[in-house]
Motif scaffolding. Sequence first.
Motif, mmCIF file in Angstrom:
data_model
loop_
_atom_site.group_PDB
_atom_site.id
_atom_site.type_symbol
_atom_site.label_atom_id
_atom_site.label_comp_id
_atom_site.label_asym_id
_atom_site.label_seq_id
_atom_site.Cartn_x
_atom_site.Cartn_y
_atom_site.Cartn_z
ATOM 1 N N ILE A 58 -6.653 6.988 -11.942
ATOM 2 C CA ILE A 58 -6.375 7.332 -10.560
ATOM 3 C C ILE A 58 -7.703 7.269 -9.810
ATOM 4 O O ILE A 58 -8.610 8.047 -10.083
ATOM 5 N N HIS A 59 -7.807 6.325 -8.907
ATOM 6 C CA HIS A 59 -9.009 6.191 -8.083
ATOM 7 C C HIS A 59 -8.729 6.913 -6.767
ATOM 8 O O HIS A 59 -7.875 6.486 -5.989
ATOM 9 N N GLY A 60 -9.407 8.022 -6.564
ATOM 10 C CA GLY A 60 -9.156 8.881 -5.410
ATOM 11 C C GLY A 60 -9.484 8.222 -4.082
ATOM 12 O O GLY A 60 -10.127 7.185 -4.020
ATOM 13 N N GLY A 61 -9.031 8.860 -3.024
ATOM 14 C CA GLY A 61 -9.220 8.389 -1.659
ATOM 15 C C GLY A 61 -8.061 8.883 -0.809
ATOM 16 O O GLY A 61 -7.382 9.853 -1.169
ATOM 17 N N LYS A 62 -7.798 8.207 0.297
ATOM 18 C CA LYS A 62 -6.668 8.574 1.152
ATOM 19 C C LYS A 62 -5.372 8.460 0.357
ATOM 20 O O LYS A 62 -5.136 7.467 -0.328
ATOM 21 N N GLY A 63 -4.543 9.476 0.453
ATOM 22 C CA GLY A 63 -3.285 9.480 -0.282
ATOM 23 C C GLY A 63 -3.345 10.288 -1.567
ATOM 24 O O GLY A 63 -2.360 10.406 -2.276
ATOM 25 N N TRP A 64 -4.507 10.835 -1.878
ATOM 26 C CA TRP A 64 -4.652 11.690 -3.063
ATOM 27 C C TRP A 64 -5.268 13.002 -2.625
ATOM 28 O O TRP A 64 -6.204 13.025 -1.838
ATOM 29 N N THR A 65 -4.748 14.100 -3.140
ATOM 30 C CA THR A 65 -5.312 15.410 -2.847
ATOM 31 C C THR A 65 -5.784 16.048 -4.147
ATOM 32 O O THR A 65 -5.149 15.862 -5.192
ATOM 33 N N HIS A 66 -6.879 16.763 -4.086
ATOM 34 C CA HIS A 66 -7.435 17.394 -5.290
ATOM 35 C C HIS A 66 -6.514 18.474 -5.854
ATOM 36 O O HIS A 66 -6.654 18.871 -6.999
ATOM 37 N N THR A 100 -4.758 9.438 -19.008
ATOM 38 C CA THR A 100 -4.837 9.456 -17.553
ATOM 39 C C THR A 100 -6.183 10.036 -17.156
ATOM 40 O O THR A 100 -6.591 11.076 -17.674
ATOM 41 N N GLU A 101 -6.853 9.350 -16.236
ATOM 42 C CA GLU A 101 -8.193 9.752 -15.816
ATOM 43 C C GLU A 101 -8.293 9.700 -14.297
ATOM 44 O O GLU A 101 -7.751 8.786 -13.661
ATOM 45 N N TYR A 102 -8.980 10.669 -13.727
ATOM 46 C CA TYR A 102 -9.240 10.676 -12.288
ATOM 47 C C TYR A 102 -10.674 10.189 -12.052
ATOM 48 O O TYR A 102 -11.612 10.653 -12.694
ATOM 49 N N ILE A 103 -10.820 9.275 -11.114
ATOM 50 C CA ILE A 103 -12.138 8.745 -10.750
ATOM 51 C C ILE A 103 -12.363 9.051 -9.275
ATOM 52 O O ILE A 103 -11.576 8.626 -8.414
ATOM 53 N N PRO A 108 -14.420 8.053 0.601
ATOM 54 C CA PRO A 108 -13.163 8.797 0.797
ATOM 55 C C PRO A 108 -12.222 8.184 1.834
ATOM 56 O O PRO A 108 -11.054 8.526 1.889
ATOM 57 N N ALA A 109 -12.716 7.249 2.649
ATOM 58 C CA ALA A 109 -11.880 6.620 3.668
ATOM 59 C C ALA A 109 -10.996 5.514 3.090
ATOM 60 O O ALA A 109 -10.036 5.101 3.727
ATOM 61 N N THR A 110 -11.300 5.047 1.875
ATOM 62 C CA THR A 110 -10.474 3.998 1.278
ATOM 63 C C THR A 110 -9.183 4.590 0.720
ATOM 64 O O THR A 110 -9.117 5.775 0.388
ATOM 65 N N ARG A 111 -8.177 3.775 0.596
ATOM 66 C CA ARG A 111 -6.880 4.217 0.093
ATOM 67 C C ARG A 111 -6.955 4.428 -1.421
ATOM 68 O O ARG A 111 -7.496 3.596 -2.147
ATOM 69 N N ALA A 112 -6.418 5.522 -1.880
ATOM 70 C CA ALA A 112 -6.348 5.808 -3.316
ATOM 71 C C ALA A 112 -5.447 4.774 -3.984
ATOM 72 O O ALA A 112 -4.514 4.248 -3.366
ATOM 73 N N PHE A 113 -5.730 4.477 -5.242
ATOM 74 C CA PHE A 113 -4.888 3.547 -5.981
ATOM 75 C C PHE A 113 -4.871 3.917 -7.457
ATOM 76 O O PHE A 113 -5.651 4.746 -7.916
ATOM 77 N N CYS A 114 -3.984 3.285 -8.155
ATOM 78 C CA CYS A 114 -3.761 3.550 -9.566
ATOM 79 C C CYS A 114 -4.032 2.256 -10.331
ATOM 80 O O CYS A 114 -3.408 1.235 -10.052
ATOM 81 N N LYS A 115 -4.970 2.291 -11.255
ATOM 82 C CA LYS A 115 -5.265 1.127 -12.093
ATOM 83 C C LYS A 115 -4.633 1.402 -13.463
ATOM 84 O O LYS A 115 -4.859 2.446 -14.059
ATOM 85 N N VAL A 116 -3.840 0.439 -13.937
ATOM 86 C CA VAL A 116 -3.121 0.607 -15.192
ATOM 87 C C VAL A 116 -3.589 -0.456 -16.186
ATOM 88 O O VAL A 116 -3.615 -1.650 -15.854
#
Length: 121
Positions: A58-66, A100-103, A108-116
């Motif tokens: 999980i690459h954090g950014g917009k759309g992800w909350t801590h 599962t890992e959080y990065i 922080p202005a970029t959109r969060a995404f999920c790399k699989v």
Amino acid sequence: MIELRLPIPPSTNQLFRAGRRKGHFHKSRAYQLWLQEANLLTPQGKPIDGVAEITIEIHGGKGWTHRRDLDNTDKAVIDLLRWKSYLHDDNTKHVTKITTEYIKPTDPATRAFCKVLISKR
């Protein structure tokens, strides 16, 4: 190894909603929208022969909350992998390791995404 980039899925707690009839459930609107977007971004796969290992970043950014639970992303992602034929099934006969890992985001202005990442074990 197979690598996919997906939008952040809804939380497992938000995937299904109770219907009007007792015991009847349906996909939530948020889950349906995520499936549509993820479907467009994910080519049809070929099932891995043997046992698979899945890594979800999980690459954090917009759309992800801590405050969000990290493990609540797994079900939607793995169900999508099954639906798009990357896995024969998601039971322990076919998948024996899920990580599962959080990065933290660099911007922080970029959109969060999920790399699989899917690999043969």
